[in-house]
Design an enzyme around this catalytic site. Structure first.
Site, PDB file in Angstrom:
ATOM      1  N   LYS A 111      34.974  36.582  38.236  1.00 10.73           N
ATOM      2  CA  LYS A 111      33.754  35.657  38.158  1.00 10.73           C
ATOM      3  C   LYS A 111      32.931  35.610  39.304  1.00 10.73           C
ATOM      4  O   LYS A 111      31.709  35.438  39.401  1.00 10.73           O
ATOM      5  CB  LYS A 111      33.925  34.541  37.436  1.00 10.73           C
ATOM      6  CG  LYS A 111      34.588  34.627  36.137  1.00 10.73           C
ATOM      7  CD  LYS A 111      34.184  33.352  35.025  1.00 10.73           C
ATOM      8  CE  LYS A 111      34.332  33.884  33.529  1.00 10.73           C
ATOM      9  NZ  LYS A 111      34.374  33.056  32.367  1.00 10.73           N
ATOM     10  N   LYS A 193      38.142  43.305  28.647  1.00  8.98           N
ATOM     11  CA  LYS A 193      38.356  42.359  27.303  1.00  8.98           C
ATOM     12  C   LYS A 193      36.915  42.082  26.707  1.00  8.98           C
ATOM     13  O   LYS A 193      35.915  42.150  27.483  1.00  8.98           O
ATOM     14  CB  LYS A 193      39.069  41.040  27.842  1.00  8.98           C
ATOM     15  CG  LYS A 193      38.432  40.276  28.473  1.00  8.98           C
ATOM     16  CD  LYS A 193      39.038  38.920  28.373  1.00  8.98           C
ATOM     17  CE  LYS A 193      38.191  37.941  28.819  1.00  8.98           C
ATOM     18  NZ  LYS A 193      38.181  36.438  28.462  1.00  8.98           N
ATOM     19  N   LYS A 196      32.488  36.657  25.732  1.00 10.19           N
ATOM     20  CA  LYS A 196      31.075  36.088  25.364  1.00 10.19           C
ATOM     21  C   LYS A 196      30.113  36.395  26.286  1.00 10.19           C
ATOM     22  O   LYS A 196      28.989  36.340  26.006  1.00 10.19           O
ATOM     23  CB  LYS A 196      31.370  34.565  25.579  1.00 10.19           C
ATOM     24  CG  LYS A 196      32.246  34.004  24.516  1.00 10.19           C
ATOM     25  CD  LYS A 196      32.271  32.449  24.528  1.00 10.19           C
ATOM     26  CE  LYS A 196      33.455  31.784  24.255  1.00 10.19           C
ATOM     27  NZ  LYS A 196      33.942  30.816  25.227  1.00 10.19           N
TER      28      LYS A 196
HETATM   29  P1  ATP Z   1      33.930  34.309  28.901  1.00  5.34           P
HETATM   30  O1  ATP Z   1      34.190  35.883  28.322  1.00  5.34           O
HETATM   31  O2  ATP Z   1      32.568  34.071  28.704  1.00  5.34           O
HETATM   32  O3  ATP Z   1      34.740  33.960  29.990  1.00  5.34           O
HETATM   33  P2  ATP Z   1      35.792  33.860  26.771  1.00  5.34           P
HETATM   34  O4  ATP Z   1      35.334  34.881  25.674  1.00  5.34           O
HETATM   35  O5  ATP Z   1      36.769  34.478  27.554  1.00  5.34           O
HETATM   36  O6  ATP Z   1      34.691  33.438  27.740  1.00  5.34           O
HETATM   37  P3  ATP Z   1      37.021  31.362  26.522  1.00  5.34           P
HETATM   38  O7  ATP Z   1      36.400  30.186  26.146  1.00  5.34           O
HETATM   39  O8  ATP Z   1      37.248  31.651  28.003  1.00  5.34           O
HETATM   40  O9  ATP Z   1      36.162  32.676  26.286  1.00  5.34           O
HETATM   41  O10 ATP Z   1      38.425  31.542  25.921  1.00  5.34           O
HETATM   42  C1  ATP Z   1      38.681  30.792  24.807  1.00  5.34           C
HETATM   43  C2  ATP Z   1      40.147  31.289  24.149  1.00  5.34           C
HETATM   44  O11 ATP Z   1      39.914  32.661  23.648  1.00  5.34           O
HETATM   45  C3  ATP Z   1      41.204  31.468  25.222  1.00  5.34           C
HETATM   46  O12 ATP Z   1      42.463  31.121  24.916  1.00  5.34           O
HETATM   47  C4  ATP Z   1      41.242  32.833  25.873  1.00  5.34           C
HETATM   48  O13 ATP Z   1      42.368  33.309  26.131  1.00  5.34           O
HETATM   49  C5  ATP Z   1      40.865  33.579  24.103  1.00  5.34           C
HETATM   50  N1  ATP Z   1      40.146  34.909  24.700  1.00  5.34           N
HETATM   51  C6  ATP Z   1      39.047  35.100  25.242  1.00  5.34           C
HETATM   52  N2  ATP Z   1      38.834  36.434  25.195  1.00  5.34           N
HETATM   53  C7  ATP Z   1      39.776  36.897  24.599  1.00  5.34           C
HETATM   54  C8  ATP Z   1      40.057  38.417  23.871  1.00  5.34           C
HETATM   55  N3  ATP Z   1      39.187  39.245  24.175  1.00  5.34           N
HETATM   56  N4  ATP Z   1      41.069  38.633  23.341  1.00  5.34           N
HETATM   57  C9  ATP Z   1      41.999  37.551  23.081  1.00  5.34           C
HETATM   58  N5  ATP Z   1      41.730  36.363  23.466  1.00  5.34           N
HETATM   59  C10 ATP Z   1      40.670  35.853  23.973  1.00  5.34           C
END
Ligand code: ATP
Ligand code: LTN
Length: 329
Positions: A111, A193, A196
Site C-alpha cells: 500500500k 487478489k 475493494k
Molecule cells: P482493500 O482491497 O481495499 O484493501 P479488502 O477488499 O482487502 O480491502 P478488507 O476490509 O481489508 O477488504 O477485508 C475484509 C475481510 O475480507 C478480511 O478478512 C480479508 O482477509 C477478507 N478478504 C479481502 N479480500 C479478499 C479476497 N480477495 N479473498 C478472500 N478474502 C478476502
C-alpha cells in the site's frame, strides 16, 4: 467457549472475496461461539477519504453484516470508533511493537509503494488491529488469507506483553481461514487478489451488483485459451479462480466441478457461474434493501457498542494495572 472477533473496513463496496473469505465464516461461527463483529472505521482513515463517503460506507457494511445473516440476537455488531478503548489499547500496543516488524508487513509494503507520501497510520495499523482483537479476550479470528501476517503479529505482541507484564494480560488468539474462498482473485488479473480498491470495477463482483454487472464481469473474466477446465493455480489461474468461486458458493468440490464440466468449454462454465452467483446474492440484496435505511439498524449498532464497550473496559482495567498506567495509591 472461545470468543470470536473480526472486522471489515468501511472502504468501499464489499465484494465476493470479502464474503467468501470472511463474512461466510462470521455467520457459521455464531451458533457455537460468542461472536463480536466490528466495522473498523479507524482503519478506514489510514488513507484519506471524505466524511460523507466514510459514513455512508460504515452504514453499508453494517447493513451487509445483517443481510448476510449475522444475527444481532446472537452476535455483537458495532462500529469501532464508538468504543474508545480501541484507540487506547492501539497506542499501548504501538509502543510494544517495533518499527522493524511493522516494516515487514506485506500489506504495508504494497500500500505504501503506490503513494508518494505514506500516512503514519498505514504503518502502525497492524498494532491497532492487534488491539481490536486482544481487547475482547478473543480466541478465534475469522479472516481471509491476506491477513495471516497481521494475525501472526497480533500473537507475537500478545506473547511479548504477557512475558513482560503478566501472563494474565492477553489471550493469544488464532486465525481461522476458509478452505475454499480464503483468497478470491481478481477477475481481470487472476494473479492478484480481488480488492475493494482496484480501479477496474470488472475485477470484482460486489454483493450489491446487478445481475447485468455480474454477468458482464464473469463472462469477460480473464482465462487462458486452451479450453480445458482444470484447477491449476500456476498455469491456469483464471479458470482455477472461477472454479473455486463456484465451489465456495455451491459447496461442490473443485474435483466434482472438473468432472461436471469436462469437455464443456469456458462459456458454459461461465454462464452457469453467473446463475450461481446471481441466485446466491439475491436474498442478501433483498434483506439489505429492507434494513439499510431502517431505525432498527441504528438501534442494533448502538446496543452493540454498549455491550462491546463493557467488555473492553474490563480488559483495559487489567491492562492498565499490569502496565502500571493511571492513578494508584
Ligand atoms: P482493500 O482491497 O481495499 O484493501 P479488502 O477488499 O482487502 O480491502 P478488507 O476490509 O481489508 O477488504 O477485508 C475484509 C475481510 O475480507 C478480511 O478478512 C480479508 O482477509 C477478507 N478478504 C479481502 N479480500 C479478499 C479476497 N480477495 N479473498 C478472500 N478474502 C478476502
Ligand atoms: N486488517 C483487516 C481488518 C481488520 C480486522 C481487525 C480483521 C481490522 N481489525 C481485527 C480481524 C480482526 C483487513 O481486512 N484489512
Amino acid at each position: 467457549m472461545s470468543r470470536v472477533f473480526s472486522g471489515i473496513q468501511p472502504t468501499g463496496n464489499i465484494h465476493i472475496g470479502n464474503y467468501l473469505g470472511a463474512l461466510k465464516q462470521f455467520v457459521d461461527l455464531q451458533d457455537e461461539h460468542d461472536c463480536i463483529y466490528c466495522i473498523v472505521d479507524h482503519h478506514a482513515i489510514t488513507v484519506p477519504k471524505s466524511a460523507e463517503e466514510l459514513s455512508e460506507s460504515i452504514m453499508n457494511v453494517a447493513a451487509l453484516y445483517l443481510a448476510v445473516g449475522i444475527d444481532p440476537k446472537k452476535s455483537i455488531v458495532f462500529v469501532q470508533s464508538d468504543v474508545p478503548a480501541h484507540a487506547e489499547l492501539g497506542w499501548i500496543l504501538t509502543c510494544s511493537s517495533t518499527t522493524g516488524e511493522l516494516s515487514r508487513m506485506t500489506q504495508f509494503k504494497q500500500k505504501s509503494k503506490e503513494r508518494e507520501s505514506v500516512p503514519t497510520g498505514l504503518f502502525t495499523y497492524p498494532a491497532l488491529m492487534a488491539a481490536d482483537i486482544l481487547l475482547y479476550d478473543t480466541g478465534i479470528v475469522p479472516v481471509g488469507d491476506d491477513q495471516k501476517q497481521h494475525i501472526e503479529l497480533t500473537r507475537d505482541l500478545a506473547l511479548r506483553v504477557n512475558g513482560k507484564y503478566g501472563e494474565d494480560t492477553f489471550i493469544v488468539p488464532e486465525g481461522r481461514y476458509m478452505k475454499s474462498g480464503a483468497r478470491v482473485m481478481s477477475l481481470v488479473d487472476p494473479t492478484s487478489k480481488m480488492s475493494k480498491s482496484d480501479e477496474n470495477e470488472f475485477s470484482r463482483i460486489s454483493l450489491m451488483d446487478t445481475p447485468a454487472k455480474i454477468k458482464k464481469a464473469i463472462m469477460r473474466a480473464t482465462t487462458d485459451s486452451d479450453g480445458i477446465i482444470k484447477y491449476d493455480i500456476e498455469n491456469k489461474p483464471g479458470i482455477s479462480n472461477l472454479l473455486s468461486i463456484y465451489s465456495a458458493f455451491t459447496g461442490k468440490t473443485v474435483e466434482a466441478l472438473e468432472q461436471q464440466y469436462d469437455g464443456a468449454g469456458y462459456g458454459t462454465l461461465k454462464k452457469d457461474l453467473v446463475e450461481v452467483v446471481v441466485e446466491s446474492l439475491a436474498p442478501i440484496q433483498e434483506k439489505y434493501n429492507e434494513i439499510r435505511h431502517s431505525e432498527e439498524l441504528v438501534k442494533i449498532l448502538k446496543d452493540g457498542a454498549e455491550r462491546a464497550d463493557a467488555i473492553a473496559q474490563e480488559t483495559m482495567k487489567r491492562v492498565k494495572k499490569n502496565f502500571g498506567l493511571g492513578i494508584r495509591l
